[in-house]
Enzyme design. Structure first.
Site, PDB file in Angstrom:
ATOM      1  N   ARG A 121      41.535  46.139  48.276  1.00 28.95           N
ATOM      2  CA  ARG A 121      39.935  45.051  47.868  1.00 28.95           C
ATOM      3  C   ARG A 121      38.457  45.481  48.042  1.00 28.95           C
ATOM      4  NH1 ARG A 121      42.393  38.543  48.577  1.00 28.95           N
ATOM      5  NH2 ARG A 121      43.947  38.838  47.114  1.00 28.95           N
ATOM      6  N   GLN A 126      38.254  45.695  41.580  1.00 29.80           N
ATOM      7  CA  GLN A 126      38.506  44.373  41.574  1.00 29.80           C
ATOM      8  C   GLN A 126      39.145  44.393  40.060  1.00 29.80           C
ATOM      9  OE1 GLN A 126      34.592  42.492  42.057  1.00 29.80           O
ATOM     10  NE2 GLN A 126      35.135  42.098  44.559  1.00 29.80           N
ATOM     11  N   ASP A 129      43.021  44.603  39.638  1.00 29.70           N
ATOM     12  CA  ASP A 129      43.014  43.191  40.461  1.00 29.70           C
ATOM     13  C   ASP A 129      43.751  42.027  39.810  1.00 29.70           C
ATOM     14  OD1 ASP A 129      43.827  41.842  42.786  1.00 29.70           O
ATOM     15  OD2 ASP A 129      41.925  41.664  43.793  1.00 29.70           O
ATOM     16  N   SER A 132      44.282  38.669  42.071  1.00 29.91           N
ATOM     17  CA  SER A 132      43.244  37.330  41.565  1.00 29.91           C
ATOM     18  C   SER A 132      43.108  36.863  40.026  1.00 29.91           C
ATOM     19  CB  SER A 132      41.533  38.444  41.766  1.00 29.91           C
ATOM     20  OG  SER A 132      42.259  38.352  42.818  1.00 29.91           O
ATOM     21  N   TYR A 227      43.071  38.333  53.963  1.00 24.63           N
ATOM     22  CA  TYR A 227      43.869  37.817  53.881  1.00 24.63           C
ATOM     23  C   TYR A 227      43.564  36.909  54.708  1.00 24.63           C
ATOM     24  CZ  TYR A 227      45.979  40.390  50.086  1.00 24.63           C
ATOM     25  OH  TYR A 227      45.790  41.102  48.768  1.00 24.63           O
TER      26      TYR A 227
END
Ligand code: NAD
Length: 372
Positions: A121, A126, A129, A132, A227
């Protein structure tokens, strides 16, 4: 280099690892791209469409046996791993926490294994990912599916036939999926409340026009990857008790609480369900990873005390075309960033944080500490 894209081997998953709008990223690499016949069936894209984009149709066996890199949305069975070319790479959604045997087999067979769930992360990653991109669409789908099960409309309506009150939606867990669920329910006109053990999300909830429910559980916090940390059993009991009051006044409760690499916490039990109104809906987004709700069953609607408990596996697949567009972009970014044109192969540079985290097996060795 030959790259091939496999059709989903799970009948509940209609997504495709390649998409007609994104596949040019791969074709312009200079690699030969094969696809398994009917790979685009679940996203209404024909074999001819992919051929017109410069790809070659092949059998599943040829894709697996001839390629230097195989893209798959699921782990492959043992016989298929064994038939892959030695030194080739399998990349995709590999569900590694439930697949230690796959990791060991890849090491033994000298197959490099890339798990997109382990994209770190960091800002640079991104675009790769998958957790996500798919959680975002799953959050949207959870609201649409819940609304389908409710006997009320979501928005307020002032009509000559009377005023219809807006539905009350409570979202528990405000990560990527929860934020999209809040935004979707707000767009549909519902009144939305939300809770998360990470109090940093309060501002995000408010910025979407929803109300953040404050439940003091003592010290909670998050890991360096963002998290949630696991709660103690006393904290879970306290959470259940206090949030049951919010559940009792809600028409839809959507639970998204997850703990990376561990079973999801059970945060709604029969005591809470008994307090809820008949006809209300609980949507358990964690149904595949242990479940947030007592009695929830994947792909079934369980009725408990008049409350509908819904859990759907592979929720992002409900919007398979958009899910495939996002997924294929995630995969293409990984491949393009690490493909070396000069050597015509993937450059496995373990000084790179993304490679270090996402490549679980390389040249016969398990590289990720968690799976050694
Ligand atoms: P996730 O899927 O692991 O969990 C979903 C949510 O459940 C989380 O917000 C978590 O705090 C919450 N939760 C866990 N236990 C709970 C409990 N008992 N009660 C209520 N809620 C509980 O989370 P996620 O969607 O992966 O996101 C976690 C965070 O990471 C978010 O803030 C997200 O925006 C962030 N994120 C950052 C990046 C990046 O920087 N590249 C990428 C993705 C996500």
């Amino acid at each position: 280099m030959i790259i091939s894209a496999l059709k989903s081997n799970d009948s509940r998953d209609s997504r495709s690892p390649i998409h007609p709008d994104t596949v040019s990223a791969l074709t312009t690499l200079g690699a030969e791209i094969l696809f398994e016949k009917d790979v685009g069936f679940g996203i209404y894209t024909s074999n001819e469409d992919f051929v017109a984009k410069g790809l070659q149709q092949a059998s599943r066996t040829d894709c697996i046996q001839k390629s230097d890199m195989v893209i798959s949305l699921q782990p492959l069975p043992e016989d298929e791993i064994k038939s892959m070319k030695k030194g080739s790479t399998l990349i995709g959604i590999m569900n590694p926490f439930s697949n230690q045997s796959l990791i060991d087999l890849c090491a033994q067979q000298n197959i490099n294994l890339v798990s997109m769930e382990f994209i770190p992360r960091i800002t640079r990653a991104q675009k790769m990912d998958v957790l996500s991109s798919q959680a975002n669409l799953a959050g949207y789908a959870a609201v649409i599916e819940s609304a389908n099960h409710l006997s009320n409309a979501l928005p307020m309506m002032m009509t000559a036939a009377g005023t219809l009150k807006p539905a009350k939606v409570f979202v528990i867990g405000v990560g990527v999926a929860g934020l999209q669920a809040i935004a979707t329910a707000k767009r549909l006109g519902a009144r939305v409340e939300a809770f998360d053990t990470r109090d940093v999300v309060e501002e995000q909830v408010k910025s979407l026009g929803a109300k953040f429910v404050k439940i003091d559980l003592g010290e909670t916090g998050e890991t360096d990857q963002g998290y949630a940390k696991e709660l103690t059993s006393e904290q879970i009991e306290k959470q259940k008790e206090l949030q049951s009051l919010v559940c009792a006044r809600s028409d839809i409760v959507i639970t998204t609480a997850q703990l990376f690499g561990r079973p999801a916490p059970q945060i709604i039990d029969n005591n809470t369900i008994r307090k809820m109104k008949p006809g209300s809906v609980i949507f358990d987004m964690a149904v595949e990873s242990g479940g947030n709700v007592e009695g929830s069953v994947a792909d079934e609607v369980v009725i408990n005390n008049g409350v509908k408990i819904v859990g759907i596996s592979n929720l992002a697949s409900k919007v398979s075309s958009h899910a495939s567009l996002a997924l294929s972009n995630n995969l293409n970014h990984w491949i393009c960033d690490f493909y070396s044109k000069d050597d015509n192969k993937i450059n496995f540079d373990f000084d790179d944080e993304i490679i270090k985290s996402s490549v679980l097996v390389h040249e016969g060795k398990v590289m990720n500490e968690r799976f050694k």
